[in-house]
Write a protein that holds these residues in place. Sequence first.
Motif, short mmCIF file in Angstrom:
data_model
loop_
_atom_site.label_atom_id
_atom_site.label_comp_id
_atom_site.label_asym_id
_atom_site.label_seq_id
_atom_site.Cartn_x
_atom_site.Cartn_y
_atom_site.Cartn_z
N LYS A 330 5.26 -6.08 2.42
CA LYS A 330 6.67 -5.90 2.02
C LYS A 330 7.34 -7.24 1.77
CE LYS A 330 7.53 -1.52 4.48
NZ LYS A 330 8.28 -0.90 5.61
N GLU A 331 7.09 -8.21 2.67
CA GLU A 331 7.72 -9.52 2.53
C GLU A 331 7.22 -10.25 1.29
OE1 GLU A 331 10.24 -11.04 4.62
OE2 GLU A 331 10.36 -8.88 4.91
N LEU A 332 5.93 -10.11 0.99
CA LEU A 332 5.36 -10.78 -0.17
C LEU A 332 5.54 -9.97 -1.44
CD1 LEU A 332 1.99 -12.11 1.35
CD2 LEU A 332 4.05 -13.44 0.82
N ASN A 333 6.08 -8.76 -1.29
CA ASN A 333 6.25 -7.86 -2.43
C ASN A 333 4.92 -7.65 -3.16
OD1 ASN A 333 7.77 -6.16 -4.08
ND2 ASN A 333 8.27 -7.78 -5.54
N SER A 334 3.86 -7.44 -2.35
CA SER A 334 2.51 -7.29 -2.88
C SER A 334 2.08 -5.82 -2.83
CB SER A 334 1.53 -8.14 -2.08
OG SER A 334 0.19 -7.85 -2.43
N GLU A 335 1.97 -5.20 -3.97
CA GLU A 335 1.56 -3.80 -4.02
C GLU A 335 0.11 -3.64 -3.53
OE1 GLU A 335 2.62 0.17 -4.57
OE2 GLU A 335 3.81 -1.67 -4.60
N GLY A 336 -0.71 -4.65 -3.80
CA GLY A 336 -2.10 -4.58 -3.35
C GLY A 336 -2.21 -4.53 -1.84
N ILE A 337 -1.46 -5.38 -1.15
CA ILE A 337 -1.49 -5.38 0.31
C ILE A 337 -0.95 -4.06 0.85
CG2 ILE A 337 -0.56 -6.47 2.39
CD1 ILE A 337 -0.61 -9.12 0.92
N LEU A 338 0.09 -3.53 0.21
CA LEU A 338 0.66 -2.26 0.66
C LEU A 338 -0.34 -1.11 0.51
CD1 LEU A 338 4.31 -2.55 -0.75
CD2 LEU A 338 3.54 -2.88 1.61
N TRP A 339 -1.11 -1.13 -0.58
CA TRP A 339 -2.13 -0.09 -0.75
C TRP A 339 -3.23 -0.23 0.30
CZ3 TRP A 339 -1.97 4.43 -2.71
CH2 TRP A 339 -1.14 4.72 -3.80
N VAL A 340 -3.56 -1.46 0.68
CA VAL A 340 -4.53 -1.66 1.77
C VAL A 340 -3.99 -1.04 3.06
CG1 VAL A 340 -5.59 -3.40 3.27
CG2 VAL A 340 -5.59 -3.72 0.80
N GLY A 341 -2.68 -1.24 3.33
CA GLY A 341 -2.07 -0.64 4.51
C GLY A 341 -2.11 0.87 4.48
N SER A 342 -1.86 1.46 3.32
CA SER A 342 -1.91 2.92 3.19
C SER A 342 -3.32 3.45 3.39
CB SER A 342 -1.38 3.33 1.80
OG SER A 342 -0.02 3.01 1.66
N ALA A 343 -4.32 2.74 2.83
CA ALA A 343 -5.71 3.15 3.00
C ALA A 343 -6.13 3.08 4.46
CB ALA A 343 -6.61 2.26 2.14
#
Length: 379
Positions: A330-343
């Motif tokens: 969220k802080e980095l505004n990185s969609e890739g990292i957020l998808w890793v969190g969801s997975a």
Amino acid sequence: MQTDQEQGRKNKVGLRDRLKHFTWAWFTTTMSTGGLALALGETPHKFEGLHTIGVIVFLFNIILFLLFCALMTSRLIIDPPRFKHSFVNPSESFFFPSFILSLAVILGGIQIYGVTIGPEGTWLITAIRIVYWIYASFSLINVISQYWIFICRTPARPLPMNPSWFLPGYSTMLTGTIASMIAGSQPPEHRVPIIISGCAYQGFGWLISFALIVMYLTRLMESGLPTPSLRPGMFIPIGAPSYTIIALIGQARAIPRSYGYFLTHASAADICQTVALFASIFLWILSFWLLCIALLACLERVREMGFALSWWAFIFPNVGFIVGTVEIGKELNSEGILWVGSAMTICLVMIWLMCIFACVRAVTRGRIMWPGRDEDKDM
């Protein structure tokens, strides 16, 4: 060779005798189930009905917690000496903080499902603040008294290193994590004391945990890996840096820019947020390394890992790792990292289902809550 079930029928152990062995380690179940509810609430990619699922898990955890409290009360009534000794027996006593941590995740769940994405209400915000300060006091008293008991009052020396040693420090450290979750919804005059106290508690818990991580790694280097059934407990140290990530980012994000110290120091909030983010990235890689070590240890002997309550360590520490990853994303505004969190959240749900099935199966087959097979077996 007799199976556990056949042996159980032969011994005819009744419910009353089994309740004597309902140990504090059972609260790792509610600690982890409540943690799962938090992870579902913080998942960045939501689908229709996910909120309902999160609420169901949250309410199920409260029911489970009340049931466990009733069973522990039954143990007190049935066998008072054993219950009293549970607070000084090294194998069981260090699991007492799982009861306190269960209260922490329930408080966090109330914040998420009752305030952040819930109906809110001024009275609930006030109630959460009051309960927070009660919890902060209780957790500090516990961490002082529990470590004091084992430093000065334990007759056996040396105590064998066990990952459950982390839990008293975690009960204090989670004060900082809860502070980061509730501060943003509090009025500024209450928000600042919560952030300051949360920072102090988080730092205190992290420093204790870091010292224990050193001891834990030294023990692994000197003595090797624990028995297969206890290896899930190796996930417990992951929670120390992971929940610190959540606390640092959440507290920095909740800073009221137009109040008190932060009003007179205009750049302080931006500096705190920047430092919190990069310190969190610094800590994330440590969490990941500890995760890899624990995962490889479990995979090496996965076929020999009979269920023990330490299996719940698959869940709670990894909740912190997942939510911490999401916060960085969220802080980095990185969609890739957020998808890793969801997975990772999806994987966590699958592991929780595995643990709940294995736990019920172990109870019905007499593998746990049975004389000589639980944390109180050496009493």
